[in-house]
Design an enzyme around this catalytic site. Structure first.
Site, PDB file in Angstrom:
ATOM      1  CG  HIS A  34      -0.200   0.256   2.511  1.00  0.00           C
ATOM      2  ND1 HIS A  34       0.664  -0.657   3.060  1.00  0.00           N
ATOM      3  CD2 HIS A  34      -0.185   1.330   3.343  1.00  0.00           C
ATOM      4  CE1 HIS A  34       1.155  -0.184   4.178  1.00  0.00           C
ATOM      5  NE2 HIS A  34       0.666   1.024   4.367  1.00  0.00           N
ATOM      6  CG  HIS A  41       0.519   5.780   3.199  1.00  0.00           C
ATOM      7  ND1 HIS A  41      -0.833   5.765   3.384  1.00  0.00           N
ATOM      8  CD2 HIS A  41       1.037   4.890   4.082  1.00  0.00           C
ATOM      9  CE1 HIS A  41      -1.134   4.920   4.351  1.00  0.00           C
ATOM     10  NE2 HIS A  41      -0.015   4.367   4.794  1.00  0.00           N
TER      11      HIS A  41
END
Length: 648
Positions: free
Chosen positions: A60, A75
């Protein structure tokens, strides 16, 4: 000085200010300055030329380092680490060379939308202090992936000094400082790392100098979570970790995944409940403190005669302090929705329905009929739904907490079901429509009445215990009163002692809970004396102590006690001991007055100070002293129920 360079957008969509990201580590820029993006696509591309420095195990997040020394972290989303990689695909690996526009990560948007995941994506420069210049471009505008410039910077590539030169390594000073301030090598059981953090398992966490570490150059944040002592150092964590292990002689382990919701699925039912409650109430703490302080100051001003309750000033101030508590189901619904993976607007609407004035006013009208007549579950029915009787609390659901949380949880289950099974083209309308249409009737007909039935059982139990022995009743009621407040089951008991004052002129129940405020104050003081966290002292412990002094228990309960299970149990028991002493001594409430120590005059017998009043004071002092000791013994650090902050 490196050449001037730019970072372009990694997605096509909308560039927004970093402060809009619902993740404290990014919104407060603790990880570094940058921007965020809202978009509809499924691919994140490289915003610059460089080398992949890190790829999160859960795919992620990805870090890049450019040739001119800039370190970057991208992110994706909020709470995405809890998915353990599901819905994400890494298209690169650590060490890969990439150019502007190279695909880095891919997201399964359909799956993530079904999970209710907010995919707002942060892009931050994590070594801003090392750059000669870092300029954020205009936000709140449309951008194109691989083309639109969003950040301009001037890099400063500094060659790494290695041990081979006989000089210090690049991160040697930082590593030595970290080791010294986590309690030394002997205090480290083990250490791993994730995308941005060094994760220590310590022998004695109280030996760590958190304040020193937070001020150390190169340390972005320090977090205690999941049984780990975490030092956030940024995307160059792998390099720091390698040197840390060499300097400290630690065994280098595999990259550790961030703490996830799996923690909440372990442990017994009580532990899981406390973890969930902590997760729901942590985002509300600062406003709870503020509201509690406003109410506390208002009580003091009225007691001193500075303000009259009939004045407009009092009314406005009271509204400022009481609004959060009066509409608590709304804010609890918002936070619970986030916790259960439901869109926040659902929680807000559910809380709004529970506090809707017309529905709250129903229980104050004339009853249609009574159900369960002659039993402890006897309840008056004020309205019906499709002919089915609706049982409402006498004061409505505004003062309740657990019903709102349970109803939101039920809604989250329905939401995920509809998002999974309804055709895509029907979801935008029918998912919220069906979720709300089914949730609220079930809430009013089933979930809410269960809480009311529990209230009836507790009221009958309290009456029974008081009839046997007032001292025993003081121990039980004093111990569990805060829990009744937590569950929103305290209102029937409050009405009992209010009714006693009206009908008898005195009450023997209220004195049994008087020591609770003193116990909360003692717990706050004990933790204050023990903890080394200056921010917790100023932001949580002092306001909680003051609020408890004025009889407002929520800040201490949610901010101090629930995150520390042993302290919660011992503080409750301390309050019970105080209630027991008051009960055995025959303490009596003669006049209704304010809660907390300021309410002491209400317990003075009109004929003069008697043994009952003295026993009340002794019980209160005992509760305060016992809870202070408990706070000092058990208040050094929070349990593993503490929420994971920042990196998600």
């Amino acid at each position: 000085m490196g050449r001037n360079s730019v970072l372009v957008a990694p997605v096509t969509g909308r560039c927004v200010d970093l402060s809009t990201v619902p993740d404290e580590m990014f919104s407060t820029r603790a990880m570094g300055d940058g921007v965020a993006f809202v978009y509809d696509g499924d691919t994140i591309v490289a915003p610059c030329n460089g080398e992949i420095s890190v790829v999160a195990e859960t795919n992620h997040a990805v870090g890049l380092t450019t040739d001119d020394g800039m370190e970057l972290l991208i992110h994706i989303g909020v709470d995405t680490v809890a998915l353990k990689g599901k819905g994400f695909q890494a298209l690169v690996k650590t060490g890969d060379k990439v150019k502007v526009g190279t695909p880095l990560l891919k997201v399964d948007r359909k799956f993530l939308d079904e999970q209710g995941i907010n995919l707002i994506t942060s892009m931050v420069v994590t070594n801003e202090d090392e750059l000669a210049e870092n300029k954020i471009g205009q936000v709140d505008r449309d951008v194109v992936a691989g083309k639109t410039s969003v950040i301009e910077y001037a890099g400063t590539q500094q060659p790494e000094i290695t041990k081979d030169t006989g000089k210090k390594t690049k991160y040697q000073d930082l590593c030595e400082t970290i080791i010294a301030n986590v309690g030394g090598k002997s205090n480290v059981i083990g250490v791993t790392h994730c995308v941005t953090r060094l994760r220590f398992k310590l022998q004695d966490i109280s030996k760590a100098n958190t304040d020193v570490l937070k001020k150390t150059n190169g340390v972005l944040q320090v977090i205690q979570s999941g049984g780990q002592y975490q030092v956030v150092v940024g995307t160059h964590v792998a390099e720091i970790y390698k040197e840390l292990c060499e300097i400290g002689g630690f065994s280098a382990g595999d990259e550790a995944p961030a703490a996830s919701s799996a923690e909440e699925k372990s442990g017994n039912l009580v532990s899981r409940f406390l973890i969930t409650m902590t997760g729901i109430f942590n985002p509300l703490l600062s406003m709870l403190m503020a509201s509690g302080m406003i109410k506390a100051v208002l009580v003091l001003l009225t007691v001193l005669g500075v303000l009259d309750k009939s004045s407009g000033t009092y009314t406005i101030l009271y509204g400022m302090g009481d609004a959060l508590f009066y509409f608590f189901p709304i804010v609890v619904g918002w936070s619970a929705a986030k916790k259960f993976g439901l869109k926040e607007i659902y929680g807000i609407v559910i809380g709004g329905v529970l506090t809707y004035p017309t529905l709250v006013a129903l229980s104050g009208g004339e009853a249609l009929y009574t159900v369960f007549t002659g039993t402890i579950f006897e309840s008056q029915v004020y309205t019906t739904f499709l002919g089915i009787p609706v049982i409402l609390p006498s004061a409505g659901y505004a003062s309740s907490v657990i019903p709102a949380i349970l109803i939101v949880f039920f809604a989250s289950v329905l939401y995920k079901f509809f998002q999974t099974h309804l055709p895509t083209m029907l979801r935008n309308f029918f998912t919220p429509f069906l979720t709300l249409l089914i949730t609220m009737p079930i809430g009013f007909l089933v979930i809410g009445p269960i809480a009311i039935i529990l209230q009836g059982i507790l009221t009958a139990l309290i009456s029974f215990v008081i009839g046997i022995n007032t001292g025993l009743a003081g121990l039980l009621i004093g111990t569990f009163w805060t829990i009744l407040v937590l569950f929103g089951l305290h209102m029937p008991v409050i009405m009992m002692f209010q009714l006693n004052i009206v009908t008898q002129g005195y009450d023997n129940i209220n004195p049994l809970i008087f020591a609770g405020a003193l116990a909360n104050m003692g717990a706050c003081l004990g933790v204050y004396l023990r903890t080394k966290d200056s921010s917790e002292r100023q932001d949580i412990l002092v306001p909680s102590f003051v609020s408890a002094f004025f009889g407002i228990s929520e800040p201490a309960l949610y901010g101090v006690l629930i995150p520390r299970r042993k302290l919660l149990a011992t503080t409750l028991l301390s309050a019970g001991v105080g209630g027991m002493i008051a009960g055995f001594g025959g303490a009596t409430l003669w006049n209704m007055s304010t809660s907390g120590p300021l309410g002491l005059p209400g317990f003075i017998n009109p004929a003069g100070i008697d043994g009952g009043f003295i026993s009340l004071c002794i019980g209160a002092v005992a509760a305060f002293v016992l809870a202070t000791i408990a706070g000092f013994v058990f208040g050094g650090s929070k349990d593993e129920t503490t929420l994971q902050l920042g990196e998600k």
